[in-house]
Scaffold this active site. Structure first.
Site, PDB file in Angstrom:
ATOM      1  CB  CYS A  29      95.912 117.018 -53.009  1.00  0.00           C
ATOM      2  SG  CYS A  29      97.574 117.665 -53.166  1.00  0.00           S
TER       3      CYS A  29
ATOM      4  NE  ARG B 109      92.203 113.679 -56.386  1.00  0.00           N
ATOM      5  CZ  ARG B 109      91.712 113.838 -57.600  1.00  0.00           C
ATOM      6  NH1 ARG B 109      90.944 112.928 -58.127  1.00  0.00           N
ATOM      7  NH2 ARG B 109      91.993 114.904 -58.292  1.00  0.00           N
TER       8      ARG B 109
ATOM      9  CD1 TRP C  95     101.890 112.503 -55.129  1.00  0.00           C
ATOM     10  CD2 TRP C  95     102.049 114.459 -56.208  1.00  0.00           C
ATOM     11  NE1 TRP C  95     102.893 112.394 -56.052  1.00  0.00           N
ATOM     12  CE2 TRP C  95     103.019 113.574 -56.721  1.00  0.00           C
ATOM     13  CE3 TRP C  95     101.973 115.738 -56.730  1.00  0.00           C
ATOM     14  CZ2 TRP C  95     103.898 113.929 -57.743  1.00  0.00           C
ATOM     15  CZ3 TRP C  95     102.845 116.107 -57.747  1.00  0.00           C
ATOM     16  CH2 TRP C  95     103.792 115.205 -58.242  1.00  0.00           C
TER      17      TRP C  95
ATOM     18  CG  ASN D  30      93.820 118.534 -56.581  1.00  0.00           C
ATOM     19  OD1 ASN D  30      95.021 118.377 -56.759  1.00  0.00           O
ATOM     20  ND2 ASN D  30      92.892 118.029 -57.380  1.00  0.00           N
ATOM     21  N   GLY D  31      95.933 121.172 -56.656  1.00  0.00           N
ATOM     22  CA  GLY D  31      96.360 121.933 -57.835  1.00  0.00           C
ATOM     23  C   GLY D  31      97.542 122.814 -57.498  1.00  0.00           C
TER      24      GLY D  31
ATOM     25  CD  GLU E 268     102.270  99.526 -68.754  1.00  0.00           C
ATOM     26  OE1 GLU E 268     102.718 100.671 -68.863  1.00  0.00           O
ATOM     27  OE2 GLU E 268     101.502  99.183 -67.837  1.00  0.00           O
TER      28      GLU E 268
ATOM     29  CE  LYS F  78     102.352  99.453 -64.491  1.00  0.00           C
ATOM     30  NZ  LYS F  78     101.381 100.166 -65.273  1.00  0.00           N
TER      31      LYS F  78
ATOM     32  CD  GLU G 265     103.650 102.710 -61.997  1.00  0.00           C
ATOM     33  OE1 GLU G 265     103.143 101.998 -62.858  1.00  0.00           O
ATOM     34  OE2 GLU G 265     103.300 103.893 -61.794  1.00  0.00           O
TER      35      GLU G 265
ATOM     36  CG  HIS H 289     121.589 101.344 -82.900  1.00  0.00           C
ATOM     37  ND1 HIS H 289     122.453 101.550 -83.959  1.00  0.00           N
ATOM     38  CD2 HIS H 289     120.621 100.532 -83.365  1.00  0.00           C
ATOM     39  CE1 HIS H 289     122.003 100.899 -85.024  1.00  0.00           C
ATOM     40  NE2 HIS H 289     120.893 100.264 -84.679  1.00  0.00           N
TER      41      HIS H 289
ATOM     42  CE  LYS I  69      94.845 104.256 -60.860  1.00  0.00           C
ATOM     43  NZ  LYS I  69      95.721 103.341 -61.619  1.00  0.00           N
TER      44      LYS I  69
HETATM   45  O1  M6R Z   1      94.796 108.644 -65.532  1.00  0.00           O
HETATM   46  P1  M6R Z   1      95.710 108.533 -66.681  1.00  0.00           P
HETATM   47  O2  M6R Z   1      95.554 107.267 -67.454  1.00  0.00           O
HETATM   48  O3  M6R Z   1      95.668 109.727 -67.601  1.00  0.00           O
HETATM   49  O4  M6R Z   1      97.165 108.504 -66.039  1.00  0.00           O
HETATM   50  C1  M6R Z   1      98.309 108.521 -66.843  1.00  0.00           C
HETATM   51  C2  M6R Z   1      99.526 108.108 -66.054  1.00  0.00           C
HETATM   52  O5  M6R Z   1      99.724 108.974 -64.972  1.00  0.00           O
HETATM   53  C3  M6R Z   1      99.414 106.674 -65.529  1.00  0.00           C
HETATM   54  O6  M6R Z   1      99.198 105.764 -66.555  1.00  0.00           O
HETATM   55  C4  M6R Z   1     100.708 106.289 -64.781  1.00  0.00           C
HETATM   56  O7  M6R Z   1     101.774 106.213 -65.662  1.00  0.00           O
HETATM   57  C5  M6R Z   1     100.500 104.970 -64.034  1.00  0.00           C
HETATM   58  N1  M6R Z   1     100.931 105.106 -62.679  1.00  0.00           N
HETATM   59  C6  M6R Z   1     101.264 103.849 -64.626  1.00  0.00           C
HETATM   60  O8  M6R Z   1     101.080 102.657 -63.940  1.00  0.00           O
END
Ligand code: M6R
Length: 606
Positions: free
Chosen positions: A2, A27, A74, A98-99, A479, A483, A486, A502, A601
């Site tokens: 958050c 956040r 969040w 936050n936490g 990756e 992408k 998400e 497999h 984020k």
């Molecule tokens: O801030 P960070 O790079 O440690 O974050 C890691 C992941 O949370 C981050 O890469 C997440 O997977 C992204 N949303 C991917 O696009």
């Protein structure tokens, strides 16, 4: 996860609180709220959903107080409803958090037994009642918070205000970052300096266990034992102007298009471009005697680490262990003498990555971190921070941070290889030259937007999409799939191309597009065999390659033509089409590209 803010201002703070929250929406954006001191009491406004809902609420029911706190959420405990939105409060105190408060159930049971009435499902409300209980027992605000903090377990950043106390705010940090901003006769609090950028660039970062008493005249900081401490005042580099979409429709698009520039800046930090040599910082360990490199990270940053495993093992001939941080932190993995541990994180605040870093440090590893936020906790707790120069990344989907992480890790692989004599001076020159050409090639890929729109039309009709790659293209397949899922919410999985037969091949039919990441390298022929297996079963192949389509010997649904490059740098380039495919698909699907559902984020909870 958050975002929290606080302002002790000279006039009404509600507009500035919302402005700061807008910068923290990365956040979390499930709900938002603010509370201000109004005469002898506290008033709050909260709203479910995005910040704009809170803004509407404030237009209808304004707040005028000069002291206030704000929160963008969040959800961890309790659904993202207005009732569960922060700030939480009693008549005496209001809190943003936050936490996660791990012992909130015990605290709540105890406080309910004492007659406190809880209104929400959140862990945070336990903090509010705990402080209220201390105040009820006659403690003054500072003493009440000090006592409450001693009873909290878990990770938290807190901002606290008190009814009738117009010149007081208390902040506390344990496990979640918190920055204090110094203004002229005003004081600020924020989850990061970016939130405070419009107001001040004079920042003090609280350290682990610190708590602070803020008044308009300044801040008194105490460590975990309650001892007054001095923390440095630094000038934040986060410019207010950087947080802007420019001419782009989304931050993600802007960030994808910034890549030629930011990769170039990042490389310039680690290369001597004139001599075509790597110029890497001293990591405080003799690289020629390295026994193992251990890499850990989460999400996209983990995939950057996975590419680095291929690079370091191949070019520097050192064994690399890699695991996602959420697993590695609890595996109790034995770590060797003379080991280097590398942590990769855009935010530098990811809870699992930080915990794994601390484990590796406690187990004698030399710690290097590849981070985009130089002032972050991960950067500060590392022996060496290796910054990426990507600039603030606002889109939840990581794009430019990823390619900048790869830029640093590529230089690290060369540096280790040179130290160990597995890369000659000539090879170093060739690899560095290949790296220096990456920004130009990325720029050329970015010019062919229409090709990605056509692919996006195909993918937007699918329920499932597979991504395949071999060697260092395998992490790019992973990756690419991450992408897509998400931001478009289409189910996508990445596989090592050789694993297809497999199991995953059972999924293939004419409704399943398969994106194949296949530079024409020494593994190309093998990948082509897998591609033919897909085509033979009616799968729609979308090939991303520098090879001509004829070389595949089968009909392709689409072909993204890539420039010819040294296979070493291919992952840095091939990531870009996967970003554009995901972006264009999400745009077609009409999803919230920059703030996709359920995500945040910065992931500061485990
Ligand atoms: O801030 P960070 O790079 O440690 O974050 C890691 C992941 O949370 C981050 O890469 C997440 O997977 C992204 N949303 C991917 O696009």
């Amino acid at each position: 996860m958050c975002g929290i803010v606080g302002i002790l201002g000279k006039s009404s703070v509600s507009t500035n609180l919302v402005d700061a929250l807008r910068r923290l929406e990365y956040r979390g954006y499930d709900s938002a709220g603010i509370a201000t001191i109004e005469g002898p009491g506290i008033e709050r406004r909260r709203a479910e959903g995005k910040l704009r809902n809170l803004e509407k609420r404030l237009i209808a029911e304004p707040l005028g107080g000069r002291t206030g706190i704000g929160h963008t959420r969040w959800a961890t405990h309790g659904r993202p409803t207005e009732r569960n939105a922060h700030p939480h409060m009693t008549a005496k105190v209001s809190v943003v958090h936050n936490g996660i408060i791990e012992n909130f159930r015990e605290l709540r049971a105890d406080l309910e037994a004492k007659g406190h009435k809880f209104e929400t499902d959140t862990d945070t409300e336990a903090v509010v009642h705990l402080i209220t209980e201390e105040l009820d027992q006659g403690a003054k605000p500072v003493a009440a918070v000090r006592s409450a903090l001693q009873q909290l377990r878990g990770a938290f950043a807190l901002g606290i205000i008190f009814a009738g106390e117009d010149d007081l705010m208390i902040a506390a940090r344990k496990g979640s970052p918190l920055a204090i901003g110094h203004g002229s006769g005003e004081m600020y609090l924020g989850s990061d300096a970016i939130a405070l950028a419009p107001f001040t660039d004079a920042i003090t970062y609280l350290e682990e266990g610190d708590w602070a008493v803020l008044r308009r005249s300044g801040a008194e900081i105490f460590n975990i034992d309650g001892v007054p401490v001095e923390r440095p005042l630094v000038k934040a580099v986060a410019s207010a102007l950087l947080i802007d979409k420019g001419n782009y429709r989304h931050f993600m698009a802007k960030e994808i298009h910034e890549q030629p520039e930011v990769i170039s800046h990042t490389l310039a930090n680690y290369l001597d471009m004139t001599q075509a040599r790597v110029r890497f910082p001293d990591l405080g360990i003799d690289l020629s005697k390295l026994t193992r490199v251990t890499i850990s990270a989460c999400g996209t940053a983990y995939y950057a680490g996975l590419v680095a495993k291929y690079w370091i093992e191949r070019y520097a001939r050192v064994p690399v262990e890699i695991d996602v941080a959420s697993e590695m932190r609890y595996r109790e993995a034995p770590l060797p003498e003379n080991g280097l541990a590398v942590f990769v994180s855009q935010s530098g605040e990811t809870a699992d990555t930080l915990a794994t870093l601390r484990y590796a440090k406690a187990n004698g590893q030399r710690i290097a971190s590849v981070v985009n936020v130089r002032t972050s906790t991960i950067a500060r707790e590392s022996h060496t921070a290796l910054p990426t120069l990507a600039g603030p990344e606002i889109g939840v989907a990581s794009t430019k941070a990823f390619t900048c992480q790869l830029s640093v890790l590529a230089c690290l692989a060369i540096a280790i290889g040179r130290a160990r004599g597995t890369i000659s001076a000539e090879q170093e020159t060739a690899l560095v030259n290949a790296l220096m050409e990456v920004p130009r090639h990325v720029a050329s890929i970015l010019r062919s937007d229409e090709a990605f729109v056509a692919v996006a039309h195909e993918l937007s009709k699918a329920d499932d999409v597979l991504y395949l790659g071999r060697g260092s293209s395998f992490p790019i397949a992973l990756e690419g799939a991450l992408k897509l899922k998400e931001i478009s919410y289409i189910h996508a999985e990445g596989y090592a191309a050789g694993e297809l037969k497999h199991g995953p091949i059972a999924l293939i039919d004419e409704n399943v597009p398969v994106v194949v990441v296949a530079p024409e390298d020494e593994l190309f022929e093998k990948t082509v065999s897998n591609l033919q297996e897909v085509a033979a079963r009616g799968g729609q192949v979308i090939l991303i390659s520098d090879a001509s389509p004829e070389k595949t010997g089968c009909k392709l649904a689409a072909h993204i033509q890539m420039p010819k490059v040294d296979s070493f740098v291919a992952p840095m380039l091939y990531a870009v089409p996967t970003q554009l495919i995901a972006y264009q698909t999400a745009v077609l699907m009409g999803t919230d590209v920059d703030q996709p559902r359920n995500l945040a984020k910065s992931v500061t909870v485990e």
